[in-house]
Scaffold this motif. Structure first.
Motif, PDB file in Angstrom:
ATOM      1  N   LYS A  59      14.908 -70.890  19.941  1.00  0.00           N
ATOM      2  CA  LYS A  59      14.415 -69.941  20.446  1.00  0.00           C
ATOM      3  C   LYS A  59      14.163 -70.008  21.855  1.00  0.00           C
ATOM      4  O   LYS A  59      14.519 -69.162  23.006  1.00  0.00           O
ATOM      5  CB  LYS A  59      12.607 -69.978  20.271  1.00  0.00           C
ATOM      6  N   SER A  91      17.856 -69.129  23.306  1.00  0.00           N
ATOM      7  CA  SER A  91      18.085 -67.892  23.450  1.00  0.00           C
ATOM      8  C   SER A  91      17.319 -67.005  24.572  1.00  0.00           C
ATOM      9  O   SER A  91      17.812 -66.150  24.980  1.00  0.00           O
ATOM     10  CB  SER A  91      17.515 -67.189  21.847  1.00  0.00           C
ATOM     11  N   MET A  92      15.824 -67.547  24.773  1.00  0.00           N
ATOM     12  CA  MET A  92      15.202 -67.006  25.779  1.00  0.00           C
ATOM     13  C   MET A  92      16.074 -67.473  27.257  1.00  0.00           C
ATOM     14  O   MET A  92      16.224 -66.514  27.979  1.00  0.00           O
ATOM     15  CB  MET A  92      14.099 -67.618  25.861  1.00  0.00           C
ATOM     16  N   VAL A 102      15.496 -63.406  21.614  1.00  0.00           N
ATOM     17  CA  VAL A 102      14.431 -64.244  20.923  1.00  0.00           C
ATOM     18  C   VAL A 102      13.950 -63.727  19.627  1.00  0.00           C
ATOM     19  O   VAL A 102      14.187 -64.302  18.538  1.00  0.00           O
ATOM     20  CB  VAL A 102      13.488 -64.981  21.647  1.00  0.00           C
ATOM     21  N   ASN A 136      17.322 -62.870  17.507  1.00  0.00           N
ATOM     22  CA  ASN A 136      18.152 -63.740  16.899  1.00  0.00           C
ATOM     23  C   ASN A 136      17.156 -64.432  15.782  1.00  0.00           C
ATOM     24  O   ASN A 136      17.780 -64.788  14.647  1.00  0.00           O
ATOM     25  CB  ASN A 136      18.440 -64.830  17.863  1.00  0.00           C
ATOM     26  N   GLY A 137      15.950 -64.521  16.123  1.00  0.00           N
ATOM     27  CA  GLY A 137      15.056 -65.122  15.070  1.00  0.00           C
ATOM     28  C   GLY A 137      14.984 -64.432  13.763  1.00  0.00           C
ATOM     29  O   GLY A 137      15.269 -64.943  12.672  1.00  0.00           O
TER      30      GLY A 137
END
Length: 317
Positions: free
Chosen positions: A124, A127-128, A206, A209-210
């Motif tokens: 996470k 991605s952020m 985030v 993708n999650g």
């Protein structure tokens, strides 16, 4: 859940998804081209909601307000200018949407390849970081100048007949702004725009993708179908709207009222003093409607554009 089963023929396509599950890198050039295609198609589908959102945000409490709400804005626009009135300024946003989306995905893939080379799944925080980088770069190179021009064009077309708009077209409008205010005139609200786009893409990547990784489970080579991809993107977009609408409103005000506010802080405090806290959420309804559709469509179109490019140029690594 509309998930396409993986197969030897489809596994290569999954490598192009921005969901971070790929074994192969996505070349930045391919990401830029696919992003531009996705951005151009998306804005043609969603522009009327952007038009209404911008009108609602710049409809300030000075004298008599023009609109009672989003529906009233649509009704009066159609009455004064016809249905085509809801597409006024489309050319401006089209010129901006293509490079904006191209820079976003190109920067995201470049950041991912630079920060975390060879990594299959991003955390996470990772991605952020990549999303924040992509958002701030798209703000500088595409979003801020084009958003400023877009807002000026839409505001210019608020003039009631028989008064004519100042801008005769895109290039005339840009030249007039630069002539009167210099190049800085198209970079009004740069800091709020960087904050908005950076936080936008950080939140969106985030969440997206999650959700995509959750759908795919242990097999990250599965290709997710159109409907769940759209839902994942739309959910990510909705979360970003709730998070940063106040920043978007401040940005729009600064771009519309170029000479009224000294900086973002002055704009924020002036709005709070004169209009109250709710002013920071003006236009959230139309913006939510547009962004959910926008982000869902862009992620679908981007992933499918990558698939098409992989098929057309199998040696583009």
């Amino acid at each position: 859940m509309d998930v396409v089963p993986s197969s030897p023929e489809r596994r290569h396509y999954a490598a192009a998804s921005p969901a971070g599950m790929a074994k192969a890198k996505v070349p930045p050039g391919k990401a830029i081209l696919a992003g531009g295609i996705a951005g151009g198609i998306e804005i043609m589908c969603t522009f009327p909601t952007e038009y209404v959102k911008t009108h609602m945000q710049i409809d300030q409490n000075e004298g008599t307000r023009l609109y009672k709400g989003a529906i009233d804005c649509v009704r009066k626009t159609v009455k004064d200018h016809g249905v085509r009135g809801l597409y006024r300024g489309l050319d401006v946003l089209l010129y901006g949407s293509i490079p904006k989306s191209a820079v976003r995905f190109g920067a995201y893939e470049s950041a991912k390849n630079f920060y975390y080379p060879g990594q299959v799944r991003l955390s996470k925080l990772q991605s952020m970081t990549c999303g924040l980088t992509a958002g701030m770069l798209e703000a500088v190179f595409a979003v801020c100048p084009m958003e400023t021009i877009k807002v000026r064009f839409i505001d210019d077309r608020r003039r009631k007949l028989p008064e004519k708009p100042r801008f005769r077209g895109f290039f005339h409008g840009v030249s007039l702004i630069v002539k009167e205010e210099g190049v800085r005139g198209v970079y009004k609200g740069l800091i709020p725009t960087m904050m908005k786009q950076g936080s936008n893409q950080a939140v969106r990547f985030v969440i997206y993708n999650g959700l995509m990784q959750w759908i795919q489970g242990a097999d990250q080579t599965k290709v997710v179908g159109v409907i769940p991809t759209f839902l994942c993107g739309g959910t990510a977009g909705a979360c970003s709207v709730l998070f940063n609408t106040p920043v978007d409103v401040v940005k729009t005000r600064m771009q519309t009222n170029a000479n009224r506010y000294r900086n973002a802080w002055h704009c924020t405090t002036s709005m709070l003093k004169e209009e109250g806290a709710l002013a920071f959420y003006k236009g959230i309804g139309p913006r939510m409607a547009r962004v959910v559709m926008d982000v869902g469509l862009v992620f679908v179109l981007y992933s499918r554009s990558i698939m098409a490019l992989d098929w057309a140029f199998p040696n583009w690594k």
